[in-house]
Design a protein around this motif. Structure first.
Motif, PDB file in Angstrom:
ATOM      1  N   PRO A  83      13.844  33.898  35.666  1.00 21.62           N
ATOM      2  CA  PRO A  83      13.939  33.399  34.282  1.00 21.62           C
ATOM      3  C   PRO A  83      14.629  34.380  33.338  1.00 21.62           C
ATOM      4  CG  PRO A  83      11.745  33.012  35.173  1.00 21.62           C
ATOM      5  CD  PRO A  83      12.466  33.845  36.185  1.00 21.62           C
ATOM      6  N   ALA A  84      14.387  35.703  33.516  1.00 21.36           N
ATOM      7  CA  ALA A  84      14.985  36.676  32.586  1.00 21.36           C
ATOM      8  C   ALA A  84      16.487  36.850  32.820  1.00 21.36           C
ATOM      9  CB  ALA A  84      14.277  38.020  32.688  1.00 21.36           C
ATOM     10  N   GLU A  85      16.989  36.390  33.970  1.00 18.47           N
ATOM     11  CA  GLU A  85      18.440  36.417  34.209  1.00 18.47           C
ATOM     12  C   GLU A  85      19.084  35.117  33.779  1.00 18.47           C
ATOM     13  OE1 GLU A  85      20.007  39.029  35.211  1.00 18.47           O
ATOM     14  OE2 GLU A  85      18.268  40.224  35.770  1.00 18.47           O
ATOM     15  N   MET A  86      18.273  34.083  33.594  1.00 19.95           N
ATOM     16  CA  MET A  86      18.769  32.724  33.364  1.00 19.95           C
ATOM     17  C   MET A  86      19.724  32.302  34.470  1.00 19.95           C
ATOM     18  SD  MET A  86      18.975  31.680  29.426  1.00 19.95           S
ATOM     19  CE  MET A  86      17.524  31.784  28.381  1.00 19.95           C
ATOM     20  N   PRO A  97      17.739  27.544  28.175  1.00 20.10           N
ATOM     21  CA  PRO A  97      16.392  27.250  27.678  1.00 20.10           C
ATOM     22  C   PRO A  97      16.254  25.777  27.291  1.00 20.10           C
ATOM     23  CG  PRO A  97      17.622  28.628  26.114  1.00 20.10           C
ATOM     24  CD  PRO A  97      18.496  28.448  27.307  1.00 20.10           C
ATOM     25  N   PRO A 138      27.270  37.065  41.759  1.00 22.90           N
ATOM     26  CA  PRO A 138      25.850  36.797  41.496  1.00 22.90           C
ATOM     27  C   PRO A 138      25.435  37.126  40.073  1.00 22.90           C
ATOM     28  CG  PRO A 138      26.090  38.857  42.682  1.00 22.90           C
ATOM     29  CD  PRO A 138      27.469  38.309  42.505  1.00 22.90           C
ATOM     30  N   THR A 139      26.373  37.135  39.128  1.00 24.21           N
ATOM     31  CA  THR A 139      26.078  37.522  37.746  1.00 24.21           C
ATOM     32  C   THR A 139      26.506  36.416  36.786  1.00 24.21           C
ATOM     33  OG1 THR A 139      28.226  38.642  37.775  1.00 24.21           O
ATOM     34  CG2 THR A 139      26.290  40.014  38.122  1.00 24.21           C
ATOM     35  N   VAL A 140      26.015  36.483  35.547  1.00 21.92           N
ATOM     36  CA  VAL A 140      26.336  35.424  34.581  1.00 21.92           C
ATOM     37  C   VAL A 140      27.767  35.536  34.071  1.00 21.92           C
ATOM     38  CG1 VAL A 140      23.985  34.983  33.811  1.00 21.92           C
ATOM     39  CG2 VAL A 140      25.318  36.764  32.688  1.00 21.92           C
ATOM     40  N   LYS A 141      28.398  36.678  34.313  1.00 17.55           N
ATOM     41  CA  LYS A 141      29.767  36.877  33.850  1.00 17.55           C
ATOM     42  C   LYS A 141      30.545  37.513  34.983  1.00 17.55           C
ATOM     43  CE  LYS A 141      31.792  38.691  29.560  1.00 17.55           C
ATOM     44  NZ  LYS A 141      31.509  39.701  28.520  1.00 17.55           N
ATOM     45  N   GLY A 176      18.071  47.562  44.867  1.00 14.28           N
ATOM     46  CA  GLY A 176      18.512  46.173  44.703  1.00 14.28           C
ATOM     47  C   GLY A 176      19.198  45.636  45.946  1.00 14.28           C
ATOM     48  N   ALA A 177      19.746  44.458  45.786  1.00  9.34           N
ATOM     49  CA  ALA A 177      20.389  43.769  46.914  1.00  9.34           C
ATOM     50  C   ALA A 177      21.686  44.471  47.299  1.00  9.34           C
ATOM     51  CB  ALA A 177      20.690  42.335  46.515  1.00  9.34           C
TER      52      ALA A 177
END
Lengths: 495, 321
Positions: free
Chosen positions: B70-73, B181, B148-151, B11-12
């Motif tokens: 898309p799967a990470e939104m 969505p 870089p994360t949703v939380k 990964g990054a």
């Protein structure tokens, strides 16, 4: 991880005290003798949170009953050049309430009233010591609740939730504490009271409310909080999917999100978690499962049913051996009881545990869980995974026996490696426990010197002398004034 | 047990080492370390926060969608991208963001201004959409806020400080945004004479409830079956018929939700037109809101923030949020 040492130091300091300290005398004069405790026992109780970190020794512990008393404590501490550390229920997991620099500790649990329930604005003004679950109980009659639901919600306080920007399983769909706080009344380190944010849609100026939430007690002390209340969903469907392994459970998470759904919660528990939870809580999880997913969808009847059907189909397509949909509220409560008691259940396995907290992209869940398992194996530590899979928030529990020589160091080493693999996967240091002292010295793995410089600028705009909760969050080269604040106490009676 | 060095994971790289791409580096160089500078997006809210200093050099953030998962939104986008272009990219995967769409309005502009969409009731405020920002500070450095994360609760929430700061803290070059969505169904309906508070209390699908003092508009949003059921229930509160949403008057008032739901023309001199966002508190009116007073304490904190982040006052001079 110097628990024994600092505990011993605390006892010695307590015995050494022979005549009233001028700081204590001033605090007693302002709050009354019942609201200031300076004996060794009280200070010992205020020297830990729920984490394994035990740096620091508490100075006098104050139990203010009003905003004015908090102001008085702040002014007295400033006059005596002492740091101030606020604390709620002490359920924090990153050492955020650890009293570094022998500070004046402000225990906020006595300020626990619901001040006003404002149904027209769907907010409640509450005091910071109010327990999270108690808030939801108090507004339940109106069909409302407070959405953030950390696992410690039976004990943790709203003030602590604000300090840590707390999450919980249902934050996947509903957002963390910051999304549910409209305004905060704050006492700054100079004793001034200021209201940040407001009930109006777009308060003017910078979003100081947003900047304050999650600042871990470094920007001031919340003395009243306007929390947003969320209507209870009319329909809730809770499912338990059992898998042969954690990888297929993790794959389901990404597939559900990619399908265009944001479930209310998606929790993953691995085989070892299922075993200890069943032993402890009898939640009805299949004991032979390699992993289970607890998935909840909500909304109106029709949409919740559509989502539940999709979840069942996606789980099955990703290798679920069984998917159970809770038939009634009792079954739903039982499934959640297992999840919410997971950390207590671990006590049956080993006497100590270190509950970790990192975030990774959802697509990296499977490989990072595997890497975490390898790290734990290599260090000879048991690992149990119980976490908020829907938002990629890992909570590996490293269970161990601290009486075994070298074990604490092995756990610390494994913890550091878990941070490394999470960041390398494009993740973050903490999803909900905060930085505190636990991850302070890892901040430069995630942020550049310029990034940390800006975080420190924000903190210094609120507290130019760094007297609030010094020594937390920012590594020392980026918070020089902390050093002065911590050193000020070195020669003090309470050191 | 032998200790070994951590393995390199896929990964990054870690955030601290994440590369600044060429476009962002060029933007930082253009902003530079000195001289008054302001950033311009689509210019849709150019007068916000007071008249800018005409002497300030005008720069523009780079454009383009960098990475959409898309799967990470989540979507990583350069700040000069128009929200309309961004949403076109996201729509291919059935997603969008909470940012308001205005003709030629950019992502950076929407974040800097911080005004939420009229569907804030359903989409949430703009400030909750920003997960990570990379911005150029007063010294010309690229600074990263957020994760870089949703939380994320790693350190102080500088993203919140940036949203609505009108480019006075830093100039946003790149943003990682939360996506959502696109619902199966979205339908505007209108009923004359309905009570807006009752509609708010009743509706389970409303992503927006607008009220002009006489009629109520509802944007019913969600699964078709839910929208149908919800509209069935709403029929008890008024004669709701399909309709276009109302035109919004040009000025924006900020009120509490309760105050917006009891707004009246008397607050506009007796004959003014308004459209209130019920459950939110924004009121669109045909004249500007009288200046609001900030408390002395809050004003002092605002000044200290500005002084700490931009000691020479070179970023977007003349404007303050």
């Amino acid at each position: 991880m110097t628990g024994l040492l600092s505990r011993a130091a605390g006892r010695v300091a307590g015995r050494r005290r022979s005549r009233p300290d001028p700081l204590v005398a001033d605090l007693v004069a302002a709050l009354g003798p019942d609201r200031v405790q300076a004996d060794a026992a009280a200070r010992y109780l205020a020297s830990r949170d729920a984490s394994i970190f035990s740096e620091g020794t508490a100075g006098p512990v104050c139990f203010p009953a009003s905003t004015e008393q908090v102001q008085a404590c702040m002014r007295i501490a400033a006059r005596h050049h002492r740091a101030v550390v606020p604390r709620g229920a002490g359920t924090g997991l990153s050492g955020g309430a650890a009293p570094l620099g022998s500070p004046v500790v402000l225990s906020m649990t006595g300020m626990n009233s619901v001040l006003e329930v404002d149904l027209d604005n769907r907010v409640a003004w509450v005091q910071p010591g109010l327990v999270n679950l108690e808030l939801s109980r108090r507004v339940a009659a109106h069909g409302l609740h407070f959405a953030p639901d950390p696992s410690s919600q039976q004990a943790c306080t709203i003030g602590g939730n604000v300090a840590n920007n707390s999450g919980g399983p249902h934050c996947l769909a509903y957002g963390v504490t910051s999304a549910h706080v409209a305004a905060v009344e704050v006492v700054l380190s100079d004793g001034e009271v200021v209201v940040l944010g407001g009930l109006e849609a777009e308060p003017g100026g910078y979003d100081l409310r947003g900047a304050f939430i999650g600042s871990e007690g470094l920007c001031g002390i919340a003395t009243a909080v306007a929390v947003r209340l969320t209507p209870n969903p009319p329909a809730v469907k809770t499912m338990l999917a059992a898998y042969p392994d954690a990888a297929s459970a993790a794959a389901t998470v990404g597939a559900v999100i990619a399908d265009g759904m944001v479930p209310a919660a998606i929790e993953l528990m691995d085989a070892r978690a299922v075993a200890v939870i069943e032993e402890f809580a009898r939640a009805g999880y299949p004991r032979d499962a390699g992993a289970v997913l607890l998935i909840e969808v909500d909304g109106m009847d029709g949409g919740a049913a559509i989502q539940a059907d999709r979840v069942v189909a996606i789980a099955s397509a990703n290798g679920a051996a069984s998917v159970r949909v809770a038939a009634d509220e009792a079954e739903r409560a039982r499934l959640w009881k297992g999840r919410k008691n997971a950390f207590g259940a671990v006590a049956n396995l080993e006497p100590d545990y270190y509950l970790h907290d990192t975030v990774v992209p959802r697509s990296k869940l499977a490989e990072v869980i595997e890497a975490v398992g390898e790290i734990a194996d290599r260090h000879g530590v048991s690992v149990i995974n119980v976490f908020h899979a829907g938002d990629g928030n890992l909570h590996p529990i490293l269970a161990y026996d601290s009486r075994i020589e070298g074990m604490t160091e092995r756990v610390a080493a494994a913890g550091e490696e878990i941070i490394e693999v999470s960041l390398a996967a494009g993740g973050a240091l903490s999803g909900e426990h905060g930085i505190g002292v636990e991850k302070r010295d890892h901040m430069d793995k995630m942020f550049s010197p310029a990034d940390l410089d800006h975080q420190n600028r924000l903190r210094q705009a609120f507290d130019p002398h760094c007297r609030m909760n010094p020594g937390k969050v920012l590594p020392s080269p980026h918070s020089c004034a902390d050093i002065a604040s911590l050193k000020a106490a070195d020669g003090a009676l309470w050191g | 047990m032998e200790l070994t060095a951590p393995r390199a994971a896929p990964g990054a790289g870690p955030g601290a080492a994440a590369a600044v791409d060429e476009a962002l580096a060029e933007f930082a160089a253009e902003v530079g370390p000195s001289g008054p500078v302001c950033v311009r997006g689509g210019g849709t809210r150019w007068c916000q926060g007071g008249p800018g200093d005409p002497e300030a050099r005008v720069v523009a953030a780079p454009a383009g969608v960098i990475d959409f998962e898309p799967a990470e939104m989540t979507v990583r986008v350069r700040a000069g991208t128009t929200v309309a272009d961004l949403h076109q990219t996201l729509a291919a995967a059935g997603q969008r963001t909470a940012l308001p769409v205005r003709p030629s309005g950019t992502v950076g502009g929407a974040l800097a201004v911080g005004e939420s969409s009229p569907a804030r009731l359903g989409l949430g405020p703009v400030r909750d959409a920003l997960l990570q920002a990379r911005y150029v500070d007063a010294e010309g450095r690229v600074v990263t806020a957020g994760a870089p994360t949703v939380k994320n609760v790693s350190g102080f929430d500088l993203c919140k400080l940036l949203v609505g700061s009108l480019g006075t803290i830093g100039l946003i070059g790149e943003a990682l945004l939360r996506t959502r969505p696109i619902p199966q169904t979205e339908r505007w309906v209108r009923a004359a004479g309905a009570d807006p508070k009752s509609v708010l209390g009743q509706s389970r699908t409303a992503a927006s409830i607008l009220w002009d003092g006489s009629a109520v508009w509802v944007l019913a949003s969600g699964y078709e079956v839910d929208v149908e059921a919800d509209l069935g229930e709403l029929a008890g509160l008024g004669d709701f018929e399909p309709a276009d949403p109302p035109e919004l008057p040009p000025h924006r008032w900020s009120c509490s939700p309760a105050s917006a739901a009891s707004f009246g023309p008397e607050r506009l001199g007796g004959d003014g037109r308004f459209v209130a966002e019920i459950g939110v508190g924004v009121v669109h009116a045909d004249r500007p809101q009288p200046p609001r007073q900030m408390s002395p304490g809050a004003a002092r904190l605002n000044d200290q923030i500005k002084a700490r982040f931009d000691p020479t006052g070179r970023l977007n001079p003349g404007r303050r949020p």
